[in-house]
Design a protein around this motif. Sequence first.
Motif, mmCIF file in Angstrom:
data_model
loop_
_atom_site.group_PDB
_atom_site.id
_atom_site.type_symbol
_atom_site.label_atom_id
_atom_site.label_comp_id
_atom_site.label_asym_id
_atom_site.label_seq_id
_atom_site.Cartn_x
_atom_site.Cartn_y
_atom_site.Cartn_z
ATOM 1 N N ALA A 166 -2.101 2.881 -5.007
ATOM 2 C CA ALA A 166 -1.804 4.308 -4.891
ATOM 3 C C ALA A 166 -3.054 5.071 -5.323
ATOM 4 O O ALA A 166 -4.011 4.477 -5.824
ATOM 5 C CB ALA A 166 -0.597 4.701 -5.736
ATOM 6 N N GLY A 167 -3.037 6.406 -5.137
ATOM 7 C CA GLY A 167 -4.253 7.182 -5.339
ATOM 8 C C GLY A 167 -4.325 8.002 -6.600
ATOM 9 O O GLY A 167 -5.353 8.643 -6.850
ATOM 10 N N THR A 168 -3.259 8.015 -7.423
ATOM 11 C CA THR A 168 -3.289 8.770 -8.676
ATOM 12 C C THR A 168 -2.604 7.972 -9.773
ATOM 13 O O THR A 168 -1.776 7.093 -9.499
ATOM 14 C CB THR A 168 -2.572 10.131 -8.557
ATOM 15 O OG1 THR A 168 -1.157 9.909 -8.410
ATOM 16 C CG2 THR A 168 -3.090 10.941 -7.363
ATOM 17 N N ASN A 226 -5.435 1.716 -8.512
ATOM 18 C CA ASN A 226 -5.901 2.971 -7.909
ATOM 19 C C ASN A 226 -6.989 2.628 -6.896
ATOM 20 O O ASN A 226 -8.102 2.269 -7.271
ATOM 21 C CB ASN A 226 -6.437 3.906 -8.994
ATOM 22 C CG ASN A 226 -6.737 5.293 -8.456
ATOM 23 O OD1 ASN A 226 -7.153 5.452 -7.302
ATOM 24 N ND2 ASN A 226 -6.549 6.305 -9.288
ATOM 25 N N TYR A 227 -6.665 2.739 -5.612
ATOM 26 C CA TYR A 227 -7.607 2.332 -4.574
ATOM 27 C C TYR A 227 -8.842 3.222 -4.522
ATOM 28 O O TYR A 227 -9.867 2.840 -3.935
ATOM 29 C CB TYR A 227 -6.916 2.313 -3.200
ATOM 30 C CG TYR A 227 -6.499 3.669 -2.684
ATOM 31 C CD1 TYR A 227 -7.369 4.463 -1.946
ATOM 32 C CD2 TYR A 227 -5.221 4.157 -2.926
ATOM 33 C CE1 TYR A 227 -6.982 5.710 -1.465
ATOM 34 C CE2 TYR A 227 -4.827 5.397 -2.460
ATOM 35 C CZ TYR A 227 -5.708 6.168 -1.724
ATOM 36 O OH TYR A 227 -5.327 7.411 -1.267
ATOM 37 N N GLY A 242 7.238 2.826 0.101
ATOM 38 C CA GLY A 242 6.688 2.062 -1.005
ATOM 39 C C GLY A 242 7.647 1.928 -2.172
ATOM 40 O O GLY A 242 7.848 0.828 -2.712
ATOM 41 N N THR A 243 8.260 3.038 -2.583
ATOM 42 C CA THR A 243 9.193 2.990 -3.709
ATOM 43 C C THR A 243 10.436 2.173 -3.362
ATOM 44 O O THR A 243 11.008 1.502 -4.226
ATOM 45 C CB THR A 243 9.595 4.405 -4.155
ATOM 46 O OG1 THR A 243 10.122 5.136 -3.032
ATOM 47 C CG2 THR A 243 8.409 5.167 -4.728
ATOM 48 N N HIS A 254 0.841 -1.187 0.000
ATOM 49 C CA HIS A 254 0.000 0.000 0.000
ATOM 50 C C HIS A 254 0.887 1.252 0.000
ATOM 51 O O HIS A 254 2.033 1.221 0.461
ATOM 52 C CB HIS A 254 -0.916 0.010 1.223
ATOM 53 C CG HIS A 254 -2.002 -1.017 1.163
ATOM 54 N ND1 HIS A 254 -2.839 -1.145 0.078
ATOM 55 C CD2 HIS A 254 -2.395 -1.968 2.050
ATOM 56 C CE1 HIS A 254 -3.708 -2.115 0.299
ATOM 57 N NE2 HIS A 254 -3.449 -2.647 1.490
ATOM 58 N N ALA A 255 0.335 2.367 -0.505
ATOM 59 C CA ALA A 255 1.109 3.609 -0.643
ATOM 60 C C ALA A 255 2.383 3.330 -1.434
ATOM 61 O O ALA A 255 3.492 3.658 -1.009
ATOM 62 C CB ALA A 255 1.429 4.232 0.723
ATOM 63 N N GLY A 256 2.194 2.721 -2.601
ATOM 64 C CA GLY A 256 3.335 2.269 -3.385
ATOM 65 C C GLY A 256 4.229 3.366 -3.918
ATOM 66 O O GLY A 256 5.353 3.084 -4.343
#
Length: 352
Positions: A185-187, A204-205, A167-168, A160-162
Amino acid sequence: MLQQPGSTVRENTMLAVCVDDPGGPEKMYVGKVSRPQPKAGEILIKVHATALNRADLLQRRGLYPAPPGESEILGLEAAGTVAALGLGVTGQWVLGQRVMALLSGGGYAEFVSVPEELVMPVPPHLTMTQAAALPEAWLTAFQLLHLIAKVQPGETVLVHAGASGVGTAAIQLLRLTQAIPVVTAGTQEKLKMAEKLGAAAAYNYKEEEFAERVMEFTKGRGADVILDCVGGSCWKKNVQCLAMDGRWVLYGAMGGKNVEGDLLGKLLSKRGHLLCSLLRSRSLQYKAELVQAFSDRALQHFQPLNSSVTLKPVIDSVFSIKDIADAHQHMEANKNTGKIVIRVIEATPDEQ
């Protein structure tokens, strides 16, 4: 104005980011504080750059105090040069050497004193800006994957939060381990970055049911490991896409700490392992062993880009320390892809 290189370690004050009262980013300012002196076994580092972490935001709000006996100045990592050596330092450190360090606090300052076990040499081709983006995120990712989850080659790991700092780092470490990273991720921009770094799939969650997609990707098996900094808001989906006997590693609660529903029953039906970990509160011995393991297994892979296997810190943006409030606002708005770096000393042309 911040002091530039050339100030001596004999002075007893330094500039640092101060927070007199908990609150928003506007509560921070650059002021004069006492300069630390290296204790036995410690290295005094002249800080060139530090970087932001979510823990800094919590500490600024009064929600995550420094461990007893540690600096109350924000900042969990730093890169700079060796300014002084405490008595009994045993490593091959020399004055002026480029180093980076994992901290329990104190990074938002001109100087920080660190046990030598938590100091690492900066890989030759990395700039100070790049080095400052490395210790906290990469050591956290390495710890979660290898010491806590014990990831094996071929396993599928949901991160999560890749596109965050951790995350990276996790994506790249998983590829190095020959495991299979899938991320949320969100975008779209963040998803593309994750895929560029080696994510086998990215969801994209906000727009897709990531649990269903993970099950499709794994042909019904589920994720062997879930690396989770979200917590409460996505627990049902996590359990849904967790493989039988899978390991769910919780290291943050950005989505809340409260859980409502049949968590234990659903986790029990999967024979799932819920593993929780924080790094900052660990003992010096644990951190020292982590730094040594990371140095032995990963540090040599931070090589020029033409190497066969290359790790690289991902930097979103760089702020001057005088603009620390803007940097915090940038992170709080979830705008960053990778690390947000704070320059304490302005970069020279060869460090750009």
